[in-house]
Every structure is written in C-alpha cells, then in structure tokens.
Enzyme design. Structure first.
Site, PDB file in Angstrom:
ATOM      1  N   LYS A 294     -15.098 -27.717   9.437  1.00  0.00           N
ATOM      2  CA  LYS A 294     -14.912 -27.081  10.741  1.00  0.00           C
ATOM      3  C   LYS A 294     -13.778 -26.059  10.685  1.00  0.00           C
ATOM      4  O   LYS A 294     -13.865 -24.990  11.310  1.00  0.00           O
ATOM      5  CB  LYS A 294     -14.615 -28.131  11.819  1.00  0.00           C
ATOM      6  CG  LYS A 294     -14.390 -27.554  13.228  1.00  0.00           C
ATOM      7  CD  LYS A 294     -15.595 -26.739  13.726  1.00  0.00           C
ATOM      8  CE  LYS A 294     -15.333 -26.059  15.064  1.00  0.00           C
ATOM      9  NZ  LYS A 294     -15.293 -26.985  16.195  1.00  0.00           N
TER      10      LYS A 294
ATOM     11  N   LYS B  72      -5.296 -23.512  18.220  1.00  0.00           N
ATOM     12  CA  LYS B  72      -5.093 -24.827  17.602  1.00  0.00           C
ATOM     13  C   LYS B  72      -5.891 -24.945  16.306  1.00  0.00           C
ATOM     14  O   LYS B  72      -5.388 -25.407  15.282  1.00  0.00           O
ATOM     15  CB  LYS B  72      -5.482 -25.909  18.600  1.00  0.00           C
ATOM     16  CG  LYS B  72      -5.407 -27.340  18.088  1.00  0.00           C
ATOM     17  CD  LYS B  72      -6.758 -27.874  17.636  1.00  0.00           C
ATOM     18  CE  LYS B  72      -7.743 -27.963  18.770  1.00  0.00           C
ATOM     19  NZ  LYS B  72      -9.030 -28.563  18.353  1.00  0.00           N
TER      20      LYS B  72
END
Length: 286
Positions: free
Chosen positions: A167, A235
């Site tokens: 990811k 993030k």
C-alpha cells in the site's frame, strides 16, 4: 456471516453497505452516531462501541485513519472476539503496526490479516477495490469470500505487514501521478491549450491512468471534494518514506512527492481531495 465493522468513514460506510447487499449481517460502530444510523437505515445493526460490535462476530473488519487508532482498537478485538475470530484490518497503517497486531492476535487464538485497499471512494462504492493482503496463507484464504465482496483484485502479497508495504508503494505512485497531472494542466493552460482536450488525448495513450480516467475533469474544474483527503495522503507518504528508510533504499521522487503533499497540507488544503496537489503546483507558478 456475522461481521463487525469498526470505522464507517468515506471508505468504510460504502464497504459495509456492500457487505449488507451481499447478505451478511453487519454490526457497525463509528465515533459518529450519524454514520452508525446510516448503516442501520440500510439494514445493518448499530453498536454502542467496539466491544459491542465485536461480540458474536465471526469476522471483524476495521477501517481506521491511522496506526494509533488501530493500536487502540485491536486489543479490544483480540480480547473480546470469539475463539478463532478472523480479524481483517483494512486501514492504511505502518507495516510494523500490522506485524504487532498479528502477534497480539496469534497469542490469543485470533486470525489476523492486514488488507489495505486502493481505489478510493468510487471503488468502495462500486465494490471494485484493489486489496493487498498480508498474513498467513490459510487466513488469507478464509478472508477471500468477504474481501471478494469489497474488491475485484485480491492478492496475497506476503506475511503480516506485507499488505501495508504494498500500500505504501501504491500511495507513492498515486501521489506521483497526481503531481504530474497537475503539472500537465499548468503547462497546457499556460501554453494556451485547452487542458481538457489535452488530457483527453493523454488518457487514451501510454500516459493513460485510472487517475486521468476518473479525475481529469474535476481537476480542470478545480473541484476537490474529498474522495481521499490530503491529510490522509500526507500520513501515507510518511509511511512510504519510513518504509524506504527501513529497507535501506533511496526513493528520491517519493521524497519530492511527500514534500508536495506536505506543502498542500501546510497551505490549508488537508481536508481537500489529494488531486488538490494542483493548487500547490499553481502556487509555485504564481
């Protein structure tokens, strides 16, 4: 199956809705009571807290913003889950957090996999997410019937934490493409070329991408309603940079994209869609 779902945000709500459509019994919890009520309105069950959502569930799914939220919720799932519970964390978090969760779960007889997703809000609504799964092979296979309801691409990529590493790679590519599309729009407009016509051509050639397919019109119109917020991508880029450091590799473009995303956040665009990188590139050009 009886599924507990914790985290009913932009992604989690449509994912829970798709599980309901597939015939599962879904008990959902979110800090927003309104989102819980929306799930109830679709035929789901509302929970008063994490423990309530977990009780009696065969499968628990979490879709939370970041590692601290997962670290807070996971111990409750492990403690109050039924024996042999399957815990699927679909949040995007640090790989080391997923490995920690897997260790805590295994010690309590809970099966845990990390299964972050790509595809954005549209993919969550349509059930066409790409899902990268880390964990033991037998646990991943047990999760496939549920994950197959949420996505069209479900790939076991390695042991616990591997899904999160993939990811991170996904997010650095996505951020890079958004940055380049933003630069293409600025170049086309500054050169007196219709940006939409130009992007239509790019979308049909080797430069074509899912981002161009879905976002070129809204980017040209400067519509940045969040499908995935800059705050969250900021993030994620931090996770990607940290993963590169841990692996001992140099990813110079990733570093530059991370700085562009950080600039978008610093300029007050954190609540906008990550396609708002266009605003940063425009500002660089006055």
């Amino acid at each position: 199956m009886n599924i507990g779902f914790v985290g009913l945000g932009i992604m989690g709500s449509p994912m829970a809705a798709n599980l309901l459509k597939a015939g599962h019994v879904v008990t959902g919890y979110d800090m927003s009571a309104e989102r819980v009520e929306q799930l109830v309105g679709l035929g789901g069950k509302g929970a008063s807290g994490v423990v309530d959502a977990v009780g009696g569930a065969e499968v628990v799914i979490t879709m939370l913003p970041d590692s601290p939220q997962v670290e807070e919720v996971a111990p409750l799932i492990v403690e109050y889950g039924r024996p042999n519970l399957l815990y699927i964390d679909m949040s995007t978090i640090k790989p080391e957090t997923s490995r920690w969760v897997a260790g805590q779960a295994a010690a309590a007889g809970v099966r845990a996999v990390d299964a972050p997703v790509s595809g954005g809000e549209r993919g969550a609504i349509d059930g066409t997410l790409s899902i990268m799964v880390g964990g033991a092979a037998e646990d991943v296979e047990a999760a496939r019937p549920v994950l197959g309801t949420l996505g069209t691409t479900v790939v076991h990529v390695g042991p616990a934490g591997a899904g999160q590493t993939v990811k991170a790679a996904n997010q650095l590519v996505v951020g890079g493409i958004y940055g380049l599309v933003a630069e293409a729009i600025v170049l086309l407009e500054a050169s007196g070329v219709d940006p939409l016509a130009g992007l239509d051509v790019l979308a049909g050639g080797l430069a074509g991408s899912r981002i161009l397919e879905l976002k070129r019109h809204t980017m040209v119109r400067r519509e940045f309603n969040p499908g995935f917020r800059i705050d969250l991508h900021h993030k994620d880029m931090g996770i990607a940079v940290a993963a590169a450091r841990e692996a001992g590799v140099s990813l110079p473009l990733t570093g530059q994209v991370a700085q562009l995303v950080a600039a978008a956040r610093a300029q007050g665009h954190g609540s906008l869609d990550h396609s708002a990188l266009l605003k940063v590139v425009e500002r660089l050009n006055g």
